[in-house]
Design an enzyme around this catalytic site. Sequence first.
Site, PDB file in Angstrom:
ATOM      1  N   HIS A  57       8.582  -9.640  37.910  1.00  0.00           N
ATOM      2  CA  HIS A  57       8.803  -8.298  38.461  1.00  0.00           C
ATOM      3  C   HIS A  57       8.455  -8.329  39.945  1.00  0.00           C
ATOM      4  CE1 HIS A  57       8.258  -5.792  34.502  1.00  0.00           C
ATOM      5  NE2 HIS A  57       9.533  -5.929  34.801  1.00  0.00           N
TER       6      HIS A  57
ATOM      7  N   ASP B 216       2.412  -3.090  25.099  1.00  0.00           N
ATOM      8  CA  ASP B 216       2.557  -3.179  26.553  1.00  0.00           C
ATOM      9  C   ASP B 216       2.748  -1.821  27.215  1.00  0.00           C
ATOM     10  OD1 ASP B 216       2.182  -5.881  26.767  1.00  0.00           O
ATOM     11  OD2 ASP B 216       4.313  -6.386  26.685  1.00  0.00           O
TER      12      ASP B 216
ATOM     13  N   CYS C 103       0.604  -2.722  37.613  1.00  0.00           N
ATOM     14  CA  CYS C 103       1.293  -2.572  36.331  1.00  0.00           C
ATOM     15  C   CYS C 103       0.747  -1.384  35.538  1.00  0.00           C
ATOM     16  CB  CYS C 103       1.161  -3.843  35.502  1.00  0.00           C
ATOM     17  SG  CYS C 103       2.217  -5.198  36.040  1.00  0.00           S
TER      18      CYS C 103
ATOM     19  N   ARG D 222      10.046  -3.932  24.053  1.00  0.00           N
ATOM     20  CA  ARG D 222       9.544  -2.834  24.889  1.00  0.00           C
ATOM     21  C   ARG D 222      10.521  -1.661  24.964  1.00  0.00           C
ATOM     22  NH1 ARG D 222       6.674  -4.419  30.385  1.00  0.00           N
ATOM     23  NH2 ARG D 222       5.788  -2.360  29.899  1.00  0.00           N
TER      24      ARG D 222
ATOM     25  N   ARG E 209      14.413  -9.323  35.235  1.00  0.00           N
ATOM     26  CA  ARG E 209      14.388  -8.141  34.375  1.00  0.00           C
ATOM     27  C   ARG E 209      15.453  -7.117  34.790  1.00  0.00           C
ATOM     28  NH1 ARG E 209       9.542  -7.621  31.526  1.00  0.00           N
ATOM     29  NH2 ARG E 209       8.814  -9.700  30.957  1.00  0.00           N
TER      30      ARG E 209
END
Length: 264
Positions: free
Chosen positions: A156, A57, A250, A82, A127
């Site tokens: 997000h 990612d 993103c 991540r 998050r």
Amino acid sequence: MCSPVHFDVVYSINPWMEPEKPTDAALAVAQWERLRSLYLGLGHEVELIEPVAGLPDMVFAANGATVVDGRVLAARFRHEQRAAEGPAYADWFRARGYDVHDAFHVNEGEGDYLVTGDRILAGTGFRTDRRSHAEAEHFLGLPVVTLDLVDPRFYHLDTALAVLDHEEVMYYPAAFTAEGRATLRELYPDAIEATEDDAAVFGLNAVSDGRHVLLPEQATHLIDALWARGFVPIGVDLSELLKSGGSSKCCTLEIRDAEPEAGA
């Protein structure tokens, strides 16, 4: 930006990620390369960070940090899968002489921090830790407006809201609490409101340079609304990366360098 040469969906940390479905890293790279080419064609400079094997990612560069006036708030990821991305991005900025702050609280960079004019819109709920908003305000030097997210599909802020210029945004109202919707109506009474269909194809995961807006080509309602507002929408296809819950924004971390001093 970061090339998706290692892109894959091997875990699930949001509703879009289904590891049992096949992915095509070569197609992801081709789609990403077109996005990069569009930026270059519009006259923007694109810096690249070396992708790290085992971090599928890392292509989602927006999550790596938040940069304001040459100051870098490093990301601190909520999920262990991540976690190593934060230091990788922080090291990239440090190697180039930026003032980097290692975060105390979980924040996922421009995934949840969107800079607009003289404020930062900050998401929380899935998050980024709400406590990090004060940390960001202190280090980055701009007031932070907290917006609570309520729909796990839009985990997000940058999946539910896009900054168009210093005074205009577009967003999907149902992704926010009633309080958040009221705040957005007060700050941006003329904002473009996305439909659920727009949001479901990640139409709000868009990048604007103040005139051109790069967004998924399937977000037809938003594209029409942008034309009507005087913007130039440019449709892109990042369908492979959407399998991991990401699109144009993103993939794009904006580097806001310090403004030169007057007379310099």
